[in-house]
Design an enzyme around this catalytic site. Structure first.
Site, PDB file in Angstrom:
ATOM      1  N   LYS A  11       0.816  -1.214   0.000  1.00  0.00           N
ATOM      2  CA  LYS A  11       0.000   0.000   0.000  1.00  0.00           C
ATOM      3  C   LYS A  11       0.862   1.282   0.000  1.00  0.00           C
ATOM      4  O   LYS A  11       2.070   1.233   0.249  1.00  0.00           O
ATOM      5  CB  LYS A  11      -0.935  -0.031   1.217  1.00  0.00           C
ATOM      6  CG  LYS A  11      -1.948  -1.179   1.159  1.00  0.00           C
ATOM      7  CD  LYS A  11      -2.973  -1.064   2.283  1.00  0.00           C
ATOM      8  CE  LYS A  11      -3.995  -2.179   2.203  1.00  0.00           C
ATOM      9  NZ  LYS A  11      -5.073  -2.025   3.209  1.00  0.00           N
ATOM     10  N   TYR A  51     -12.631  -2.144  -3.804  1.00  0.00           N
ATOM     11  CA  TYR A  51     -13.157  -2.202  -2.432  1.00  0.00           C
ATOM     12  C   TYR A  51     -14.679  -2.069  -2.391  1.00  0.00           C
ATOM     13  O   TYR A  51     -15.231  -1.681  -1.347  1.00  0.00           O
ATOM     14  CB  TYR A  51     -12.504  -1.114  -1.584  1.00  0.00           C
ATOM     15  CG  TYR A  51     -11.098  -1.458  -1.110  1.00  0.00           C
ATOM     16  CD1 TYR A  51     -10.863  -2.575  -0.313  1.00  0.00           C
ATOM     17  CD2 TYR A  51     -10.015  -0.661  -1.440  1.00  0.00           C
ATOM     18  CE1 TYR A  51      -9.589  -2.892   0.134  1.00  0.00           C
ATOM     19  CE2 TYR A  51      -8.728  -0.971  -0.992  1.00  0.00           C
ATOM     20  CZ  TYR A  51      -8.529  -2.086  -0.206  1.00  0.00           C
ATOM     21  OH  TYR A  51      -7.271  -2.402   0.245  1.00  0.00           O
ATOM     22  N   PHE A  59     -15.580   3.944   6.758  1.00  0.00           N
ATOM     23  CA  PHE A  59     -14.202   4.268   6.378  1.00  0.00           C
ATOM     24  C   PHE A  59     -13.970   4.195   4.868  1.00  0.00           C
ATOM     25  O   PHE A  59     -12.846   4.406   4.406  1.00  0.00           O
ATOM     26  CB  PHE A  59     -13.206   3.360   7.111  1.00  0.00           C
ATOM     27  CG  PHE A  59     -13.423   1.876   6.890  1.00  0.00           C
ATOM     28  CD1 PHE A  59     -12.977   1.248   5.738  1.00  0.00           C
ATOM     29  CD2 PHE A  59     -14.062   1.104   7.857  1.00  0.00           C
ATOM     30  CE1 PHE A  59     -13.163  -0.116   5.540  1.00  0.00           C
ATOM     31  CE2 PHE A  59     -14.258  -0.263   7.667  1.00  0.00           C
ATOM     32  CZ  PHE A  59     -13.809  -0.867   6.504  1.00  0.00           C
ATOM     33  N   ARG A  87      -2.038 -14.384   4.755  1.00  0.00           N
ATOM     34  CA  ARG A  87      -2.745 -13.733   5.865  1.00  0.00           C
ATOM     35  C   ARG A  87      -1.979 -13.920   7.173  1.00  0.00           C
ATOM     36  O   ARG A  87      -1.977 -13.042   8.033  1.00  0.00           O
ATOM     37  CB  ARG A  87      -4.176 -14.251   5.964  1.00  0.00           C
ATOM     38  CG  ARG A  87      -4.998 -13.785   4.756  1.00  0.00           C
ATOM     39  CD  ARG A  87      -6.415 -14.282   4.774  1.00  0.00           C
ATOM     40  NE  ARG A  87      -7.245 -13.593   5.742  1.00  0.00           N
ATOM     41  CZ  ARG A  87      -7.740 -12.379   5.571  1.00  0.00           C
ATOM     42  NH1 ARG A  87      -7.453 -11.692   4.470  1.00  0.00           N
ATOM     43  NH2 ARG A  87      -8.503 -11.833   6.482  1.00  0.00           N
ATOM     44  N   THR A  93      -5.682  -7.109  10.665  1.00  0.00           N
ATOM     45  CA  THR A  93      -5.927  -5.832   9.969  1.00  0.00           C
ATOM     46  C   THR A  93      -5.424  -4.648  10.778  1.00  0.00           C
ATOM     47  O   THR A  93      -4.799  -3.733  10.267  1.00  0.00           O
ATOM     48  CB  THR A  93      -7.437  -5.669   9.698  1.00  0.00           C
ATOM     49  OG1 THR A  93      -7.885  -6.782   8.927  1.00  0.00           O
ATOM     50  CG2 THR A  93      -7.737  -4.381   8.950  1.00  0.00           C
ATOM     51  N   ASN A 114      -2.193   0.208   6.618  1.00  0.00           N
ATOM     52  CA  ASN A 114      -1.714  -1.044   7.214  1.00  0.00           C
ATOM     53  C   ASN A 114      -0.825  -1.858   6.269  1.00  0.00           C
ATOM     54  O   ASN A 114      -0.759  -3.076   6.357  1.00  0.00           O
ATOM     55  CB  ASN A 114      -2.891  -1.862   7.763  1.00  0.00           C
ATOM     56  CG  ASN A 114      -3.849  -2.308   6.688  1.00  0.00           C
ATOM     57  OD1 ASN A 114      -3.714  -1.949   5.536  1.00  0.00           O
ATOM     58  ND2 ASN A 114      -4.817  -3.128   7.067  1.00  0.00           N
ATOM     59  N   HIS A 117      -2.386  -5.448   1.596  1.00  0.00           N
ATOM     60  CA  HIS A 117      -3.688  -6.100   1.446  1.00  0.00           C
ATOM     61  C   HIS A 117      -3.445  -7.533   1.009  1.00  0.00           C
ATOM     62  O   HIS A 117      -2.496  -7.806   0.261  1.00  0.00           O
ATOM     63  CB  HIS A 117      -4.532  -5.394   0.377  1.00  0.00           C
ATOM     64  CG  HIS A 117      -5.725  -6.211  -0.052  1.00  0.00           C
ATOM     65  ND1 HIS A 117      -6.896  -6.235   0.661  1.00  0.00           N
ATOM     66  CD2 HIS A 117      -5.886  -7.085  -1.078  1.00  0.00           C
ATOM     67  CE1 HIS A 117      -7.749  -7.065   0.076  1.00  0.00           C
ATOM     68  NE2 HIS A 117      -7.156  -7.599  -0.975  1.00  0.00           N
ATOM     69  N   GLU A 128      -9.744 -10.960  -7.500  1.00  0.00           N
ATOM     70  CA  GLU A 128      -8.817  -9.833  -7.304  1.00  0.00           C
ATOM     71  C   GLU A 128      -7.616  -9.917  -8.247  1.00  0.00           C
ATOM     72  O   GLU A 128      -7.134  -8.888  -8.736  1.00  0.00           O
ATOM     73  CB  GLU A 128      -8.360  -9.793  -5.844  1.00  0.00           C
ATOM     74  CG  GLU A 128      -9.495  -9.424  -4.899  1.00  0.00           C
ATOM     75  CD  GLU A 128      -9.063  -9.335  -3.442  1.00  0.00           C
ATOM     76  OE1 GLU A 128      -9.919  -9.003  -2.607  1.00  0.00           O
ATOM     77  OE2 GLU A 128      -7.873  -9.595  -3.145  1.00  0.00           O
TER      78      GLU A 128
HETATM   79  P1  CMP Z   1      -7.574  -4.435   3.549  1.00  0.00           P
HETATM   80  O1  CMP Z   1      -7.150  -5.802   3.914  1.00  0.00           O
HETATM   81  O2  CMP Z   1      -6.975  -3.815   2.364  1.00  0.00           O
HETATM   82  O3  CMP Z   1      -9.170  -4.433   3.371  1.00  0.00           O
HETATM   83  C1  CMP Z   1      -9.975  -3.316   3.631  1.00  0.00           C
HETATM   84  C2  CMP Z   1      -9.213  -2.198   4.240  1.00  0.00           C
HETATM   85  O4  CMP Z   1      -9.999  -1.219   4.881  1.00  0.00           O
HETATM   86  C3  CMP Z   1      -8.307  -2.727   5.334  1.00  0.00           C
HETATM   87  O5  CMP Z   1      -7.275  -3.475   4.800  1.00  0.00           O
HETATM   88  C4  CMP Z   1      -7.918  -1.446   6.040  1.00  0.00           C
HETATM   89  O6  CMP Z   1      -6.902  -0.755   5.344  1.00  0.00           O
HETATM   90  C5  CMP Z   1      -9.214  -0.663   5.920  1.00  0.00           C
HETATM   91  N1  CMP Z   1      -9.972  -0.764   7.155  1.00  0.00           N
HETATM   92  C6  CMP Z   1     -10.554  -1.839   7.677  1.00  0.00           C
HETATM   93  N2  CMP Z   1     -11.187  -1.539   8.826  1.00  0.00           N
HETATM   94  C7  CMP Z   1     -10.975  -0.232   9.022  1.00  0.00           C
HETATM   95  C8  CMP Z   1     -11.371   0.675  10.026  1.00  0.00           C
HETATM   96  N3  CMP Z   1     -12.098   0.282  11.082  1.00  0.00           N
HETATM   97  N4  CMP Z   1     -10.976   1.948   9.894  1.00  0.00           N
HETATM   98  C9  CMP Z   1     -10.247   2.347   8.821  1.00  0.00           C
HETATM   99  N5  CMP Z   1      -9.852   1.526   7.826  1.00  0.00           N
HETATM  100  C10 CMP Z   1     -10.207   0.247   7.938  1.00  0.00           C
END
Ligand code: CMP
Length: 140
Positions: A11, A51, A59, A87, A93, A114, A117, A128
């Protein structure tokens, strides 16, 4: 366990900090092989489409803004039970809840920024992977 594939995205928080190599090494050390890779700047349409399942989440808007804020590296990873292996090495996450040694625990900035993905199932991995790669771009 079968050899399968999953989609990984490094990311914008990671590309900004020049961590592409460090993240990829952690994936490879976990037994995954990069069989396709490209650095792209996602468009808003791409991020919203990718997404779409999160469209109703509070969010969602910030997530799309973040994912289009800088380059990402999309990768196809191959290995034993690739979705679960990826994972495991990514960690939870929320980096605050991720196990020590995982990518998110060691490198992530926040639950949004984070670092990586990873697909959450074999079915979603196929969807995907096809979202970003043509079959001939994947060389196992
Ligand atoms: P990802 O695995 O890319 O899938 C969805 C993304 O949304 C996740 O990683 C985070 O980057 C984001 N995400 C998930 N939960 C939250 C949250 N509570 N607040 C902000 N971002 C979130």
């Amino acid at each position: 366990m079968a050899i399968t594939r999953t989609l990984s995205i490094i990311k914008p928080d990671a590309t900004r900090r020049n961590l592409t190599g460090q993240v990829t090494k952690m994936l490879e050390d976990a037994g995954l092989r990069v069989v396709a890779s490209k650095r792209i700047r996602m468009t808003r349409e791409q991020a919203e489409g990718f997404y779409a399942v999160h469209r109703e989440r509070p969010f969602f808007h910030d997530l799309v803004a973040f994912m289009t804020s800088g380059p990402v590296v999309v990768q196809v990873l191959e290995g034993e039970d690739a979705v679960a292996t990826n994972r495991r090495v990514m960690g939870a996450t929320n980096p605050a809840e991720a196990a020590p040694g995982t990518i998110r625990r060691e490198l992530a900035e926040s639950i949004e920024a984070n670092t990586v993905h990873g697909s959450d199932s074999d079915a979603n991995a196929a969807i995907e992977i096809a979202f970003f790669f043509r079959p001939e771009e994947i060389v196992g």
